[in-house]
Design a protein around this motif. Structure first.
Motif, PDB file in Angstrom:
ATOM      1  N   THR A 150       0.836  -1.205   0.000  1.00 42.21           N
ATOM      2  CA  THR A 150       0.000   0.000   0.000  1.00 42.21           C
ATOM      3  C   THR A 150       0.869   1.253   0.000  1.00 42.21           C
ATOM      4  O   THR A 150       0.544   2.243  -0.660  1.00 42.21           O
ATOM      5  CB  THR A 150      -0.972  -0.013   1.194  1.00 42.21           C
ATOM      6  N   TYR A 151       1.997   1.226   0.718  1.00 43.75           N
ATOM      7  CA  TYR A 151       2.921   2.362   0.662  1.00 43.75           C
ATOM      8  C   TYR A 151       3.394   2.595  -0.773  1.00 43.75           C
ATOM      9  O   TYR A 151       3.484   3.735  -1.225  1.00 43.75           O
ATOM     10  CB  TYR A 151       4.143   2.128   1.555  1.00 43.75           C
ATOM     11  N   ALA A 152       3.702   1.523  -1.482  1.00 43.49           N
ATOM     12  CA  ALA A 152       4.158   1.653  -2.873  1.00 43.49           C
ATOM     13  C   ALA A 152       3.076   2.300  -3.734  1.00 43.49           C
ATOM     14  O   ALA A 152       3.368   3.179  -4.555  1.00 43.49           O
ATOM     15  CB  ALA A 152       4.535   0.289  -3.435  1.00 43.49           C
ATOM     16  N   ILE A 153       1.845   1.886  -3.540  1.00 44.68           N
ATOM     17  CA  ILE A 153       0.725   2.452  -4.309  1.00 44.68           C
ATOM     18  C   ILE A 153       0.549   3.927  -3.964  1.00 44.68           C
ATOM     19  O   ILE A 153       0.347   4.772  -4.853  1.00 44.68           O
ATOM     20  CB  ILE A 153      -0.560   1.645  -4.064  1.00 44.68           C
ATOM     21  N   LEU A 154       0.638   4.265  -2.690  1.00 40.61           N
ATOM     22  CA  LEU A 154       0.505   5.665  -2.275  1.00 40.61           C
ATOM     23  C   LEU A 154       1.637   6.521  -2.841  1.00 40.61           C
ATOM     24  O   LEU A 154       1.401   7.650  -3.286  1.00 40.61           O
ATOM     25  CB  LEU A 154       0.472   5.764  -0.749  1.00 40.61           C
ATOM     26  N   ILE A 155       2.853   6.006  -2.846  1.00 42.07           N
ATOM     27  CA  ILE A 155       3.978   6.739  -3.434  1.00 42.07           C
ATOM     28  C   ILE A 155       3.719   6.986  -4.916  1.00 42.07           C
ATOM     29  O   ILE A 155       3.914   8.091  -5.426  1.00 42.07           O
ATOM     30  CB  ILE A 155       5.313   5.984  -3.219  1.00 42.07           C
ATOM     31  N   TYR A 156       3.259   5.949  -5.610  1.00 36.68           N
ATOM     32  CA  TYR A 156       2.929   6.077  -7.039  1.00 36.68           C
ATOM     33  C   TYR A 156       1.889   7.183  -7.256  1.00 36.68           C
ATOM     34  O   TYR A 156       2.062   8.047  -8.130  1.00 36.68           O
ATOM     35  CB  TYR A 156       2.420   4.731  -7.557  1.00 36.68           C
ATOM     36  N   GLY A 202      -9.108   3.330  -6.019  1.00 37.12           N
ATOM     37  CA  GLY A 202      -9.374   1.909  -5.795  1.00 37.12           C
ATOM     38  C   GLY A 202      -8.109   1.088  -5.661  1.00 37.12           C
ATOM     39  O   GLY A 202      -8.102   0.055  -4.975  1.00 37.12           O
ATOM     40  N   PHE A 203      -7.012   1.542  -6.288  1.00 44.17           N
ATOM     41  CA  PHE A 203      -5.745   0.819  -6.161  1.00 44.17           C
ATOM     42  C   PHE A 203      -5.300   0.724  -4.699  1.00 44.17           C
ATOM     43  O   PHE A 203      -4.741  -0.287  -4.276  1.00 44.17           O
ATOM     44  CB  PHE A 203      -4.634   1.495  -6.966  1.00 44.17           C
ATOM     45  N   ILE A 204      -5.535   1.785  -3.933  1.00 42.37           N
ATOM     46  CA  ILE A 204      -5.156   1.782  -2.516  1.00 42.37           C
ATOM     47  C   ILE A 204      -5.880   0.639  -1.801  1.00 42.37           C
ATOM     48  O   ILE A 204      -5.273  -0.150  -1.070  1.00 42.37           O
ATOM     49  CB  ILE A 204      -5.494   3.127  -1.848  1.00 42.37           C
ATOM     50  N   PHE A 205      -7.178   0.557  -2.019  1.00 41.51           N
ATOM     51  CA  PHE A 205      -7.984  -0.467  -1.348  1.00 41.51           C
ATOM     52  C   PHE A 205      -7.704  -1.856  -1.914  1.00 41.51           C
ATOM     53  O   PHE A 205      -7.779  -2.850  -1.198  1.00 41.51           O
ATOM     54  CB  PHE A 205      -9.464  -0.090  -1.422  1.00 41.51           C
ATOM     55  N   GLY A 251      -4.722  -2.837  -2.858  1.00 40.53           N
ATOM     56  CA  GLY A 251      -3.507  -3.232  -2.148  1.00 40.53           C
ATOM     57  C   GLY A 251      -3.790  -3.676  -0.724  1.00 40.53           C
ATOM     58  O   GLY A 251      -3.251  -4.682  -0.251  1.00 40.53           O
ATOM     59  N   LEU A 252      -4.648  -2.935  -0.054  1.00 44.20           N
ATOM     60  CA  LEU A 252      -4.998  -3.293   1.325  1.00 44.20           C
ATOM     61  C   LEU A 252      -5.706  -4.639   1.396  1.00 44.20           C
ATOM     62  O   LEU A 252      -5.370  -5.492   2.211  1.00 44.20           O
ATOM     63  CB  LEU A 252      -5.889  -2.202   1.941  1.00 44.20           C
ATOM     64  N   VAL A 253      -6.700  -4.826   0.530  1.00 39.83           N
ATOM     65  CA  VAL A 253      -7.495  -6.061   0.553  1.00 39.83           C
ATOM     66  C   VAL A 253      -6.661  -7.259   0.109  1.00 39.83           C
ATOM     67  O   VAL A 253      -6.655  -8.301   0.773  1.00 39.83           O
ATOM     68  CB  VAL A 253      -8.763  -5.901  -0.329  1.00 39.83           C
ATOM     69  N   THR A 254      -5.963  -7.118  -1.003  1.00 36.95           N
ATOM     70  CA  THR A 254      -5.148  -8.224  -1.517  1.00 36.95           C
ATOM     71  C   THR A 254      -4.093  -8.629  -0.490  1.00 36.95           C
ATOM     72  O   THR A 254      -3.945  -9.814  -0.165  1.00 36.95           O
ATOM     73  CB  THR A 254      -4.477  -7.840  -2.848  1.00 36.95           C
ATOM     74  N   GLY A 255      -3.374  -7.651   0.017  1.00 34.38           N
ATOM     75  CA  GLY A 255      -2.344  -7.941   1.010  1.00 34.38           C
ATOM     76  C   GLY A 255      -2.913  -8.538   2.287  1.00 34.38           C
ATOM     77  O   GLY A 255      -2.336  -9.478   2.857  1.00 34.38           O
ATOM     78  N   ALA A 256      -4.051  -8.017   2.744  1.00 27.54           N
ATOM     79  CA  ALA A 256      -4.658  -8.525   3.978  1.00 27.54           C
ATOM     80  C   ALA A 256      -5.109  -9.976   3.816  1.00 27.54           C
ATOM     81  O   ALA A 256      -4.892 -10.800   4.716  1.00 27.54           O
ATOM     82  CB  ALA A 256      -5.838  -7.647   4.382  1.00 27.54           C
ATOM     83  N   ILE A 257      -5.716 -10.287   2.694  1.00 25.32           N
ATOM     84  CA  ILE A 257      -6.156 -11.675   2.460  1.00 25.32           C
ATOM     85  C   ILE A 257      -4.957 -12.612   2.479  1.00 25.32           C
ATOM     86  O   ILE A 257      -4.984 -13.664   3.124  1.00 25.32           O
ATOM     87  CB  ILE A 257      -6.940 -11.796   1.129  1.00 25.32           C
ATOM     88  N   ILE A 276     -10.248 -10.691  -5.947  1.00 26.42           N
ATOM     89  CA  ILE A 276     -11.077  -9.856  -5.065  1.00 26.42           C
ATOM     90  C   ILE A 276     -10.577  -8.414  -5.098  1.00 26.42           C
ATOM     91  O   ILE A 276     -11.375  -7.468  -5.206  1.00 26.42           O
ATOM     92  CB  ILE A 276     -11.085 -10.428  -3.631  1.00 26.42           C
ATOM     93  N   GLY A 277      -9.258  -8.224  -5.034  1.00 26.70           N
ATOM     94  CA  GLY A 277      -8.690  -6.878  -5.104  1.00 26.70           C
ATOM     95  C   GLY A 277      -9.030  -6.171  -6.404  1.00 26.70           C
ATOM     96  O   GLY A 277      -9.336  -4.973  -6.414  1.00 26.70           O
ATOM     97  N   ALA A 278      -9.002  -6.899  -7.506  1.00 29.32           N
ATOM     98  CA  ALA A 278      -9.363  -6.308  -8.805  1.00 29.32           C
ATOM     99  C   ALA A 278     -10.826  -5.853  -8.809  1.00 29.32           C
ATOM    100  O   ALA A 278     -11.152  -4.791  -9.350  1.00 29.32           O
ATOM    101  CB  ALA A 278      -9.112  -7.311  -9.926  1.00 29.32           C
TER     102      ALA A 278
END
Length: 179
Positions: A53-59, A90-93, A95-101, A118-120
């Motif tokens: 998620t940090y990577a997505i936020l930096i992007y 939506g990319f932020i969420f 990342g959060l959902v995919t990583g959390a699962i 699911i993340g997609a």
């Protein structure tokens, strides 16, 4: 929990990877088909919830300050508030959902593909809602042009991101941030 230098470096590197893959674009009307979603899924699979998620936020921050990292070499607040802005948020969420699962289950091929799918769908949900608002479309039009149309490409990219993520992680153990 303190973020290590290694995590920040990986986040920055993967922000750059997302930026590069974002340039692989097929224009399809209001919403293009891009490599962004593949890169976001791959990032979350390899780095997990927090660092991914940090990577997505930096992007996203790079694009908001004017670097042409978004699809089609675009940048700025106009893109975020344009028709594709919901997908970017939506990319932020995603990342959060995919990583959390993956962190709650296991970093295996099956779980990575399930988590990325699911993340997609999370990305498509945010994109569709924002498309409805920003383009002043009916719910039916926004759903058919912003969600349904992208389900199959989204699943294909989710499978690719899940498979590649686990494949790479098995071969480069230094990417593992989990204890």
């Amino acid at each position: 929990m303190k973020t290590s230098l290694k995590e920040w470096i990986l986040a920055a590197e993967f922000a750059a990877i997302i930026a590069v893959l974002s340039q692989f674009t097929i224009p399809l009307g209001l919403i293009p088909l891009t490599g962004q979603t593949l890169a976001v899924g791959l990032t979350a699979t390899l780095l997990g919830k927090r660092t991914g998620t940090y990577a997505i936020l930096i992007y996203l921050l790079l694009g908001l300050v004017g670097l042409p990292v978004f699809a089609g070499m675009t940048s700025g607040f106009g893109v975020l508030f344009g028709t594709t802005g919901g997908y970017l948020i939506g990319f932020i969420f995603n990342g959060l959902v995919t990583g959390a699962i993956l962190e709650k289950t296991a970093f295996t091929y099956s779980w990575a593909i399930i988590a990325n799918t699911i993340g997609a769908m999370v990305t498509l949900f945010f994109g569709t809602v924002w498309l409805k608002i920003s383009a002043d479309l009916s719910w039916q039009s926004a759903f058919s042009s912003g969600f349904v149309f992208f389900i199959l490409p989204g699943i294909i990219k989710a499978v690719a991101a899940g498979y590649l993520g686990i494949f790479i992680q098995k071969r480069i153990p230094s990417l593992r941030l989990r204890k």
